[in-house]
Design an enzyme around this catalytic site. Structure first.
Site, PDB file in Angstrom:
ATOM      1  N   TYR A 157       0.868  -1.168   0.000  1.00 22.93           N
ATOM      2  CA  TYR A 157       0.000   0.000   0.000  1.00 22.93           C
ATOM      3  C   TYR A 157       0.911   1.226   0.000  1.00 22.93           C
ATOM      4  O   TYR A 157       1.421   1.642   1.045  1.00 22.93           O
ATOM      5  CB  TYR A 157      -0.936  -0.004   1.209  1.00 22.93           C
ATOM      6  CG  TYR A 157      -1.778   1.246   1.330  1.00 22.93           C
ATOM      7  CD1 TYR A 157      -2.465   1.750   0.230  1.00 22.93           C
ATOM      8  CD2 TYR A 157      -1.889   1.936   2.533  1.00 22.93           C
ATOM      9  CE1 TYR A 157      -3.230   2.908   0.328  1.00 22.93           C
ATOM     10  CE2 TYR A 157      -2.655   3.092   2.643  1.00 22.93           C
ATOM     11  CZ  TYR A 157      -3.316   3.565   1.541  1.00 22.93           C
ATOM     12  OH  TYR A 157      -4.071   4.721   1.634  1.00 22.93           O
TER      13      TYR A 157
ATOM     14  N   ASP B  29      -2.265  -1.569  -3.947  1.00 28.62           N
ATOM     15  CA  ASP B  29      -2.643  -0.198  -4.274  1.00 28.62           C
ATOM     16  C   ASP B  29      -1.341   0.603  -4.297  1.00 28.62           C
ATOM     17  O   ASP B  29      -0.833   0.997  -3.244  1.00 28.62           O
ATOM     18  CB  ASP B  29      -3.615   0.337  -3.220  1.00 28.62           C
ATOM     19  CG  ASP B  29      -3.967   1.809  -3.442  1.00 28.62           C
ATOM     20  OD1 ASP B  29      -3.534   2.376  -4.463  1.00 28.62           O
ATOM     21  OD2 ASP B  29      -4.672   2.385  -2.592  1.00 28.62           O
TER      22      ASP B  29
ATOM     23  N   HIS C  14     -12.060   1.605  -4.356  1.00 29.70           N
ATOM     24  CA  HIS C  14     -11.287   0.725  -5.233  1.00 29.70           C
ATOM     25  C   HIS C  14     -12.102  -0.541  -5.512  1.00 29.70           C
ATOM     26  O   HIS C  14     -12.964  -0.924  -4.705  1.00 29.70           O
ATOM     27  CB  HIS C  14      -9.980   0.295  -4.571  1.00 29.70           C
ATOM     28  CG  HIS C  14      -9.007   1.404  -4.326  1.00 29.70           C
ATOM     29  ND1 HIS C  14      -7.872   1.579  -5.081  1.00 29.70           N
ATOM     30  CD2 HIS C  14      -8.995   2.395  -3.396  1.00 29.70           C
ATOM     31  CE1 HIS C  14      -7.193   2.618  -4.622  1.00 29.70           C
ATOM     32  NE2 HIS C  14      -7.856   3.133  -3.594  1.00 29.70           N
TER      33      HIS C  14
END
Length: 268
Positions: A109, A155, A259
């Protein structure tokens, strides 16, 4: 073996555990990587995950912020985490999956970077750039071997290509698509010769998104998306991917994350 992998920024796993269960039931991945779980390790909903058939769980959590996890039907031979930028943030977890030939899976992330794309006045953007530089140094420092079987997902908070955003021209000065971020992502890719799995199946000339802002009244009608979520493989696995799916409909689920899951099938 056939291998199905999903990655998803869930934006609070406890708030959206019902959506995680829905994804696991409907898509039946072997492994699901989650980002932004927003809970400490002990607060992760292990009972629900194991009830869904995923006995093997690796968590790097943090109270209220960040956090990553990997849930799997396949046992782990090793679990590791790495801290970036000395901030103590929970932004990475990796596992070695117990599969023939071995497979190392990294779940990231990357910092979002705030709103102002100037590291001199925006500490969050400076942190993002530093984080990506550390990624490049880390993977660049690993010995490249033709047989290295690694997958990197998560991500990554950068939409690198022209058609990874709804308007290349309008977003050039917007965090996630600025030239400096794109250049740094390309350096991370080059550091270990990573292959972009999603763009193996969708040409670079076609629009491809995995995130739609909460700010839009009607996200689907506006369709102002960005591709912030990624799946990469090392050259040893470049022929392994068989299919890829962006689960766009998940953005319309009740109390959805901004998302959506990205899913890839591979032949290992």
């Amino acid at each position: 073996m056939n291998f199905k992998l999903a990655t998803w920024n869930i934006n609070s796993v406890r708030l959206r555990i019902n959506l995680v269960e829905k994804l696991l039931a409907e898509q039946n991945p072997d492994v699901l990587c989650l980002q932004e779980i927003k809970c400490i390790n002990d607060a992760f909903p292990l009972k629900d995950i194991r009830k869904a058939g995923y006995e093997h769980v690796a968590i790097n959590g943090q109270k209220g912020y960040h956090g990553v996890a990997i849930v799997s039907r396949i046992p782990f031979k090793k679990v590791e985490t790495k801290e970036f930028c000395g901030k103590g943030d929970a932004r990475h977890v990796s596992v070695e999956l117990d599969v023939p030939g071995g497979l190392q899976l990294h779940n990231f992330y990357v910092p979002a970077g705030g709103d102002e794309p100037d590291p001199e006045i925006n500490e969050k953007f400076a942190h993002k750039l530093a984080f990506m530089r550390e990624m490049t140094e880390w993977y660049g420092g690993m010995k490249k071997k033709s047989e290295n079987r690694m997958v990197l997902v998560g991500d990554l908070n950068v939409a690198p290509l022209e058609h990874d955003v709804w308007s290349h021209k309008q977003l050039l000065k917007v965090v996630s698509h600025t030239p400096i971020e794109v250049d740094l992502m390309n350096e991370v890719i080059a550091s270990h010769d990573w292959v972009d799995v999603m763009r193996r199946f969708v040409p670079e000339t076609e629009k491809l998104y995995s995130w739609w802002s909460y700010r839009a009244k009607d996200w689907a009608a506006a369709d102002r998306g960005r591709r912030l979520d990624h799946i990469w493989v090392t050259p040893a696995l470049k022929d392994a991917p068989q299919s890829m799916q962006v689960l766009r409909e998940a953005r319309g689920w009740e109390r959805a994350s901004d998302h959506v899951p990205v899913i890839a099938t591979m032949k290992l």
